[in-house]
Design an enzyme around this catalytic site. Structure first.
Site, PDB file in Angstrom:
ATOM      1  N   ASP A 388      41.173-105.588 -14.506  1.00 50.84           N
ATOM      2  CA  ASP A 388      42.057-104.860 -13.590  1.00 50.84           C
ATOM      3  C   ASP A 388      43.033-104.042 -14.435  1.00 50.84           C
ATOM      4  OD1 ASP A 388      42.937-104.793 -10.574  1.00 50.84           O
ATOM      5  OD2 ASP A 388      44.772-104.880 -11.744  1.00 50.84           O
ATOM      6  N   LEU A 389      43.157-102.750 -14.138  1.00 48.43           N
ATOM      7  CA  LEU A 389      44.010-101.872 -14.941  1.00 48.43           C
ATOM      8  C   LEU A 389      45.482-102.153 -14.659  1.00 48.43           C
ATOM      9  CD1 LEU A 389      42.118 -98.467 -14.669  1.00 48.43           C
ATOM     10  CD2 LEU A 389      41.872-100.276 -16.376  1.00 48.43           C
ATOM     11  N   ASP A 431      40.674 -99.961  -8.995  1.00 48.69           N
ATOM     12  CA  ASP A 431      40.764 -99.993 -10.452  1.00 48.69           C
ATOM     13  C   ASP A 431      40.269-101.343 -10.968  1.00 48.69           C
ATOM     14  OD1 ASP A 431      42.856-101.467  -9.441  1.00 48.69           O
ATOM     15  OD2 ASP A 431      44.335-100.789 -10.912  1.00 48.69           O
TER      16      ASP A 431
END
Length: 510
Positions: A388-389, A431
């Site tokens: 996960d960004l 994302d």
């Protein structure tokens, strides 16, 4: 029988058989492919519904637990302050129909809107179980609150119970905090899940794990046993088995769609194929009858080529020159096979679209599942990374979605650079990415090694026009072992990802 008649009959039969084989093959292949696509979409919808319900219950129970730990709940002396806390919580989260605090004997000493204040709920499960420890009860009809809460619709009121014991600073139990969640929240979750799709054609049912009765769905079936009708519907299901530290009530989520509606495009395609086949058949019959005598000599070579196609081989159709009628027949056969090849190419293209993320060009959730099904036939362990960004939302907010899309595409490219050709990177959300690795050592060791590599490459700046953009990433590592589902492995890596986020982000956890 004349040779022209033989030719007429032979061409008619060959073309008919060829069209039958081609149309049936394309129809079956397309039907199976479309059915799998619909089943996958329904499975994702069922999982999405189960996940949202579990997250909702986890959030509400966490909010009630947080209130139970506040200082006024340690003494129960200031009833007015407790009442204000309860009313404020209900105002903030209207899904709480009623919240109350009892003393150790089950007498309500404070409640939202003073409903049931002074009443005795010691015989109710929400007190009897809550005095022992955390309690989350299944859906039930209103009893004490049926006539006390506003009910403008007049429909049957249903609740889900949550309760926790209250203890003083010495750890002694002094009471219970209890709440009734209106079951209306489940309908709101269902509406949210159905909003992006054609909700007139898809039905969602929530079924109790206790007795198999319908808790949410068609109004006429609520309270009855759920009956699967696979002859009429395409159906998928998922279990609401908890989220993080919430264990779940194991509701079964069924999502179904009428076969006629779901496969309407297949039926239309089959009709088109048969129509084209009928037209082509008529055309070839007329050509065979008209040009029978002229094409009798090269007939053997044409039949041989058609027989090759009939048995699945790529035909080497001869091109005849000198006789106009034979040239036309040869050219028409070429066009027929070209049309069939184009149809198969279109089907292959559609299958590729189903498996690919439109923005980044890497695999999507469907492609990930297909890769998993194929790979696990040959390997007993896989490394699973949930990514996960960090800081991605700020880029969207500051520079716009064009910059955000640019970063997602570049992240996808960098992730692919960190793995081998026979491994996979998939984008499964905004994302959110998942990586499956084939380990030559222990899965967690390989996962940790690749996770460090990923963090290093993601932390490098992204140059968008004249701007230098920076994101990080948090990674959860887990392993898949033979006999497990992909969902279970990703759930473990998601939990590790949550720990990485909680520990400061831009790091990985096993």
């Amino acid at each position: 029988m004349k040779l022209s008649t033989h030719i007429y009959i032979a061409i008619s039969l060959i073309v008919l058989i060829l069209m039958l084989i081609s149309s049936i093959t394309i129809g079956v292949f397309t039907g199976n492919s479309m059915r799998k696509k619909v089943e996958q979409a329904l499975s994702e919808t069922a999982f999405h519904m189960a996940d949202k319900m579990d997250q909702f219950m986890w959030s509400r129970s966490g909010e009630l637990y947080t209130i139970s730990a506040l200082e006024p709940m340690k003494t129960l002396d200031n009833v007015d302050e407790i009442t204000e806390l309860l009313n404020r919580l209900k105002l903030q989260f209207p899904s709480f129909s009623w919240i109350g605090v009892t003393d150790v004997n089950g007498t309500v000493i404070a409640a939202t809107d003073d409903i049931l204040k002074g009443g005795d709920i010691s015989q109710r499960p929400v007190y009897q179980q809550g005095i022992k420890g955390e309690y989350i009860g299944d859906v039930h009809e209103a009893v004490l609150l049926a006539d006390l809460l506003p009910n403008p619709t007049g429909e049957l009121m249903q609740f889900v119970d949550i309760s926790f014991p209250l203890t003083d600073n010495s750890g002694n139990t002094i009471g219970v905090i209890a709440a009734h969640l209106s079951w209306e929240w489940a309908r709101e979750v269902r509406a949210t899940v159905l909003e992006p799709i054609d909700n007139d054609q898809i039905e969602i049912f929530v079924v109790s794990a206790v007795d198999g009765s319908v808790l949410l769905g068609d109004e006429a079936q609520i309270g009855k046993m759920y009956e699967s009708d696979k002859s009429r519907f395409i159906e998928a299901s998922s279990i609401a088995d908890g989220y993080l530290n919430y264990n779940g009530l194991n509701w079964t989520i069924y999502v179904r769609q009428d076969k006629t509606t779901a496969l309407s495009s297949v039926h239309y395609l089959q009709w088109v194929i048969w129509s084209i086949g009928a037209v082509l058949f008529i055309v070839f019959v007329l050509l065979g009858r008209y040009y029978g005598k002229a094409i009798s000599k090269p007939l053997d070579t044409l039949i041989k080529a058609l027989d090759q196609a009939r048995f699945g081989e790529k035909p080497a159709l001869p091109t005849h020159k000198g006789v106009l009628e034979i040239e036309r027949l040869s050219e028409t056969l070429h066009e027929l096979f070209d049309a069939l090849n184009i149809n198969m190419a279109t089907i292959n293209t559609l299958e590729n679209v189903v498996n690919t993320d439109n923005l980044t060009g890497i695999s999507n959730r469907t492609g990930l599942k297909n890769y998993f099904d194929l790979t696990t036939r040959h390997y007993k362990q896989l490394s699973v990374l949930s990514i996960d960004l960090d800081g991605f939302k700020q880029i969207n907010d500051q520079y716009g979605h064009e910059a955000g899309d640019f970063v997602l595409c570049e992240v996808a490219k960098r992730l692919q650079m960190t793995i081998r050709d026979h491994e996979i990177v998939a984008r499964i959300g905004g994302d959110e990415f998942v990586v499956l690795l084939i380990p030559n050592e222990t899965p967690l060791d390989i996962g940790s090694l690749v996770a460090r590599r990923i963090i290093d490459v993601i932390n490098k700046p992204f140059i968008f026009h004249s701007f230098s953009l920076q994101v990080g990433c948090s990674i959860g590592c887990s392993s898949w072992n033979e006999g497990e589902t992909l969902k279970i492995a990703i759930q473990r890596s998601d939990e590790a990802l949550y720990r990485a986020k909680s520990a400061g982000k831009n790091r990985f956890e096993n």
